[in-house]
Scaffold this active site. Sequence first.
Site, PDB file in Angstrom:
ATOM      1  CD  GLU A  15      -2.442   2.925  -5.561  1.00  0.00           C
ATOM      2  OE1 GLU A  15      -1.510   2.518  -4.881  1.00  0.00           O
ATOM      3  OE2 GLU A  15      -3.487   2.272  -5.730  1.00  0.00           O
TER       4      GLU A  15
ATOM      5  NE  ARG B 111      -4.219  -1.524   0.028  1.00  0.00           N
ATOM      6  CZ  ARG B 111      -4.321  -2.523  -0.858  1.00  0.00           C
ATOM      7  NH1 ARG B 111      -3.359  -2.745  -1.723  1.00  0.00           N
ATOM      8  NH2 ARG B 111      -5.384  -3.309  -0.887  1.00  0.00           N
TER       9      ARG B 111
ATOM     10  CG  HIS C  10      -3.009  -1.075  -6.706  1.00  0.00           C
ATOM     11  ND1 HIS C  10      -3.349  -0.371  -5.590  1.00  0.00           N
ATOM     12  CD2 HIS C  10      -3.119  -2.385  -6.354  1.00  0.00           C
ATOM     13  CE1 HIS C  10      -3.649  -1.201  -4.610  1.00  0.00           C
ATOM     14  NE2 HIS C  10      -3.515  -2.441  -5.057  1.00  0.00           N
TER      15      HIS C  10
END
Length: 330
Positions: A267, A238, A290
């Site tokens: 993100e 993360r 991601h």
Amino acid sequence: MPSTVLVSTRFFDPSAEALLRENGLTVRRTGLPDDVQDDALDQAQLDRLLEGVEGWIVGTAPVRGELIRAHPQLKVIARRGVGYNNVDIEAARELGVCVAIAPGGNDASVADHALGMMLGVAKRLKESHRALEGGRWSPVVGMELFEKTVGLVGFGRIAQAVAKRLRGFDARVLAYDPFPNRAAAEGLGVELVELPALLRQSDYVSLHLPLTRETRRIIDRDALAAMKPGSILINTSRGGLVDEEALKQALMEGRLYGAGLDVFEGEGDDDSLPAIRELIGLPNVMASAHAAGSSNEGLSRTNRIAAQTVIDVLRGVEPPAQCVVVKGAR
Ligand SMILES: NC(=O)c1ccc[n+]([C@@H]2O[C@H](COP(=O)([O-])OP(=O)(O)OC[C@H]3O[C@@H](n4cnc5c(N)ncnc54)[C@H](O)[C@@H]3O)[C@@H](O)[C@H]2O)c1
């Protein structure tokens, strides 16, 4: 009347859809292109799509309390993936709707990605590729993974899959986890250590832990300074785990050899793009958006886990415990 399942998540493959149909369920899709996530739908559109729906396999669309409340026939909300921060868990609990996740399906994909990033950064594949594109044949000199020390921060499912792959590189593997699986560590020949020792000794540090209040910025300026000079940081977990500004400085000053980053704090937010571009524009940074968990095989596995959970709940069968975030009561 067969129960209806709304599948709004993207990349839901035909075999998972077939599994739902084979179990007597009617499948409703959103009509969005397959690569568009369902957060493109507004609440009114979701409200219409949920009419008569008993099971919902959701992507990243916000599942608000009022939406759950407006559909008393809804029994299960399943996420394909392990995060569920887009679902109003309190409302689901209060209204007795089961909330499920699909853990484990993309472990192999993330572990492959972490290994790929370790090798790609170490062998300087981005620079090599660019050099050849620019017509330069002189080889870019990289570093090996063979017999190096790799530190895994977090030692859950994905880290264990990484440790398994690292055996083929004769690597020494260290792991830090406040709740370590000692049997798995022993089985994989992994040494459990504290975080400072891991940072000090590792040639590669790879993050495999959740983002929580406690772990936010676990790799901050001090942690980066404590890392072995010339080491590599890999983050497929993360974005918020790493202080990206401090990382950029460490990379620019040459204190770190490089970084492989699949996740970023900002993100999906256009305002964060300039800073992210600066970071990933560095020659020693490899990046992806991601994508670590996204492989055809991983998506297919997680789709089937989500589909099976919905089938179980609608049949009144208890789904596997690791999939259940909120137990349903409808
Ligand atoms: N990039 C992607 O596409 C992608 C896909 C799947 C999962 N992930 C992320 O990968 C990470 C790991 O997933 P997993 O399935 O292995 O999870 P997991 O739950 O199996 O393992 C996480 C481990 O982290 C440990 N942990 C908790 N707090 C810690 C701390 N302060 N320091 C060190 N360890 C700590 C836990 O004890 C646990 O063993 C998660 O953040 C997950 O969201 C990313």
